[in-house]
Design a protein around this motif. Structure first.
Motif, PDB file in Angstrom:
ATOM      1  N   UNK A  40      10.849  32.581  19.304  1.00 60.56           N
ATOM      2  CA  UNK A  40      10.519  31.357  19.735  1.00 60.56           C
ATOM      3  C   UNK A  40      11.615  30.330  19.573  1.00 60.56           C
ATOM      4  N   UNK A  41      12.067  29.605  20.660  1.00 55.84           N
ATOM      5  CA  UNK A  41      13.254  28.584  20.375  1.00 55.84           C
ATOM      6  C   UNK A  41      12.626  27.327  20.735  1.00 55.84           C
ATOM      7  N   UNK A  42      13.085  26.280  20.058  1.00 54.83           N
ATOM      8  CA  UNK A  42      12.587  24.775  20.412  1.00 54.83           C
ATOM      9  C   UNK A  42      13.960  23.986  20.809  1.00 54.83           C
ATOM     10  N   UNK A  43      13.658  23.565  22.092  1.00 58.17           N
ATOM     11  CA  UNK A  43      14.552  22.615  22.565  1.00 58.17           C
ATOM     12  C   UNK A  43      15.157  21.637  21.504  1.00 58.17           C
ATOM     13  N   UNK A  44      16.399  21.257  21.324  1.00 60.48           N
ATOM     14  CA  UNK A  44      16.872  20.565  20.141  1.00 60.48           C
ATOM     15  C   UNK A  44      16.453  19.278  20.294  1.00 60.48           C
ATOM     16  N   UNK A  45      16.386  18.486  21.299  1.00 60.13           N
ATOM     17  CA  UNK A  45      15.907  17.130  21.482  1.00 60.13           C
ATOM     18  C   UNK A  45      14.425  17.117  21.046  1.00 60.13           C
ATOM     19  N   UNK A  46      13.853  18.216  21.504  1.00 57.58           N
ATOM     20  CA  UNK A  46      12.306  18.096  21.251  1.00 57.58           C
ATOM     21  C   UNK A  46      12.179  18.313  19.760  1.00 57.58           C
ATOM     22  N   UNK A  47      12.877  19.307  19.082  1.00 56.89           N
ATOM     23  CA  UNK A  47      12.885  19.535  17.734  1.00 56.89           C
ATOM     24  C   UNK A  47      12.913  18.172  16.753  1.00 56.89           C
ATOM     25  N   UNK A  48      14.080  17.371  17.135  1.00 58.09           N
ATOM     26  CA  UNK A  48      14.316  16.233  16.502  1.00 58.09           C
ATOM     27  C   UNK A  48      13.229  15.322  16.664  1.00 58.09           C
ATOM     28  N   UNK A  58      17.734  25.117  20.369  1.00 58.56           N
ATOM     29  CA  UNK A  58      18.692  25.483  21.553  1.00 58.56           C
ATOM     30  C   UNK A  58      18.860  24.373  22.453  1.00 58.56           C
ATOM     31  N   UNK A  59      20.019  24.032  22.837  1.00 56.03           N
ATOM     32  CA  UNK A  59      20.299  22.972  23.906  1.00 56.03           C
ATOM     33  C   UNK A  59      19.779  23.270  25.078  1.00 56.03           C
ATOM     34  N   UNK A  60      19.229  22.326  25.819  1.00 52.43           N
ATOM     35  CA  UNK A  60      18.862  22.227  27.050  1.00 52.43           C
ATOM     36  C   UNK A  60      19.530  23.332  28.027  1.00 52.43           C
ATOM     37  N   UNK A  61      21.030  22.913  27.983  1.00 54.06           N
ATOM     38  CA  UNK A  61      21.898  23.791  29.055  1.00 54.06           C
ATOM     39  C   UNK A  61      22.097  25.091  28.419  1.00 54.06           C
ATOM     40  N   UNK A  62      21.464  25.519  27.281  1.00 63.12           N
ATOM     41  CA  UNK A  62      21.558  26.996  26.905  1.00 63.12           C
ATOM     42  C   UNK A  62      20.365  27.725  26.923  1.00 63.12           C
ATOM     43  N   UNK A  63      19.115  27.077  27.368  1.00 64.61           N
ATOM     44  CA  UNK A  63      18.224  27.789  27.599  1.00 64.61           C
ATOM     45  C   UNK A  63      17.799  28.997  28.504  1.00 64.61           C
ATOM     46  N   UNK A  64      18.628  28.650  29.533  1.00 67.78           N
ATOM     47  CA  UNK A  64      18.713  29.585  30.894  1.00 67.78           C
ATOM     48  C   UNK A  64      19.453  30.769  30.524  1.00 67.78           C
ATOM     49  N   UNK A  65      20.381  30.646  29.177  1.00 68.63           N
ATOM     50  CA  UNK A  65      21.159  31.943  29.016  1.00 68.63           C
ATOM     51  C   UNK A  65      20.763  32.474  27.785  1.00 68.63           C
ATOM     52  N   UNK A  66      19.526  31.991  27.178  1.00 65.71           N
ATOM     53  CA  UNK A  66      19.045  32.407  25.852  1.00 65.71           C
ATOM     54  C   UNK A  66      17.702  33.133  25.911  1.00 65.71           C
ATOM     55  N   UNK A  67      16.745  32.247  26.719  1.00 64.04           N
ATOM     56  CA  UNK A  67      15.331  32.707  26.775  1.00 64.04           C
ATOM     57  C   UNK A  67      14.968  33.396  28.058  1.00 64.04           C
ATOM     58  N   UNK A  68      13.674  34.029  28.078  1.00 60.77           N
ATOM     59  CA  UNK A  68      13.180  34.766  29.373  1.00 60.77           C
ATOM     60  C   UNK A  68      12.222  33.690  29.919  1.00 60.77           C
ATOM     61  N   UNK A  69      11.639  32.584  29.258  1.00 55.97           N
ATOM     62  CA  UNK A  69      10.728  31.902  29.827  1.00 55.97           C
ATOM     63  C   UNK A  69      10.784  30.649  29.201  1.00 55.97           C
ATOM     64  N   UNK A  70      10.634  29.493  29.884  1.00 55.95           N
ATOM     65  CA  UNK A  70      10.506  28.085  29.101  1.00 55.95           C
ATOM     66  C   UNK A  70       9.014  27.613  29.295  1.00 55.95           C
ATOM     67  N   UNK A  71       8.460  27.187  28.408  1.00 56.79           N
ATOM     68  CA  UNK A  71       7.092  26.490  28.541  1.00 56.79           C
ATOM     69  C   UNK A  71       7.202  25.004  28.112  1.00 56.79           C
ATOM     70  N   UNK A  72       6.914  24.294  29.126  1.00 60.71           N
ATOM     71  CA  UNK A  72       7.027  22.623  28.985  1.00 60.71           C
ATOM     72  C   UNK A  72       5.698  22.129  28.737  1.00 60.71           C
ATOM     73  N   UNK A  73       5.694  21.564  27.730  1.00 58.83           N
ATOM     74  CA  UNK A  73       4.539  20.638  27.354  1.00 58.83           C
ATOM     75  C   UNK A  73       4.725  19.184  27.706  1.00 58.83           C
ATOM     76  N   UNK A  74       3.973  18.666  28.423  1.00 56.13           N
ATOM     77  CA  UNK A  74       4.170  17.154  28.922  1.00 56.13           C
ATOM     78  C   UNK A  74       3.441  17.060  30.093  1.00 56.13           C
TER      79      UNK A  74
END
Length: 290
Positions: A40-48, A58-74
């Motif tokens: 599990x990775x948490x987007x850095x601004x979300x974590x703060x 993980x920074x937003x611009x790195x998610x596509x390079x490090x994760x297989x799936x992104x879940x957006x809560x909102x």
């Protein structure tokens, strides 16, 4: 359950900013995934914003390079922002609705864990959603450009006066219109502002763009749908306060003579739905159809 049995090995979580209720949902989902062997990775601004320190960020611009799936809560607004940011990486997105209508974030927070269990088991479907790209040209020079998953909207800012626009499609003159503006919507965007302006609802898999006038002075000026590969040029003929908006989240001021060139973007957005998702069922639910 071992990690290798999951359809996705690394999942990034992105939450709506400045929402105090979001933290509990993010942590519940993170713990659920962790117990099933998912990294599990948490987007850095979300974590703060949510004060989450127990998971790697993980920074937003790195998610596509490090994760297989992104879940957006909102809500849909959060999904629009994330979709544009990650489109070039082709990472699938799941939306958990913590907003209002939730046309894009179609997984309920109440059923979030069950839906994720099915997704990890491979029980899901995917959809490719069109993006639009628009370039603003002024005296032959590029002023600004942007992308939109929902719509590119050209309208007046605050004055009560109508603006005059000229529309050309694939090099062919279509018409001039005096109105409050014009919406150029993807099929995804036809359930957003376009719907409020009287535009048609297009199935998200259709290869089409909807052009919907906003309060046209000539009532015979009606919405039209054109092929998704069309290139549209909208010229501002007369206006004192025209603007172009991208998904209602970014705007650029326009001047008379400016041209807005709108066409399909080279990349698309991949949305993932739990198996059994029905677009028509979603419309029935969100729009209160009988």
């Amino acid at each position: 359950m071992a990690a290798m049995q999951n359809a996705f090995q690394t999942v990034a979580l992105i939450g709506k900013y400045m929402n105090p209720e979001m933290r509990a949902h993010i942590l519940a989902l993170a713990d659920f995934l962790l117990q099933r062997g998912v990294l599990v990775l948490v987007e850095d601004k979300t974590a703060v914003q949510s004060d989450i320190t127990a998971y790697p960020t993980v920074a937003m611009d790195q998610i596509g390079l490090t994760a297989d799936l992104a879940v957006v809560l909102g809500g849909d607004g959060t999904m629009l922002t994330v979709a544009r940011a990650l489109a070039q990486h082709k990472i699938p997105l799941v939306g958990v609705n913590r907003g209002r209508f939730g046309f894009l974030t179609d997984v309920s927070s109440d059923t979030m864990l069950d839906a994720m269990a099915r997704i990890l088991a491979g029980e899901f479907s995917t959809e490719q959603r069109m993006l639009l790209v628009a370039a603003i040209m002024r005296q032959g020079q590029l002023v600004s450009e942007g992308q939109a998953l929902n719509d590119v909207v050209i309208n007046k800012d605050g004055l009560a006066r109508l603006i005059e626009l000229e529309v050309n499609i694939d090099g062919q003159f279509v018409h001039r219109q005096r109105s409050d503006g014009l919406i150029l919507a993807t099929p995804t965007g036809t359930t957003a502002y376009s719907l409020s302006a009287g535009g048609p609802i297009l199935h998200p898999t259709l290869d089409a763009i909807a052009l919907v006038p906003i309060c046209p002075h000539t009532l015979s000026n009606r919405p039209i749908a054109i092929h998704g590969n069309s290139k549209v040029v909208v010229t501002v003929i007369q206006s004192q306060d025209a603007r172009v908006h991208f998904d209602g989240q970014h705007q650029v001021s326009l001047q008379p003579g400016d041209q807005v060139l709108v066409q399909r973007a080279p990349c698309s957005v991949c949305l993932l739905h739990p198996q059994g998702h029905s677009h028509y069922g979603m419309l029935r639910d969100k729009l209160g159809w009988g």
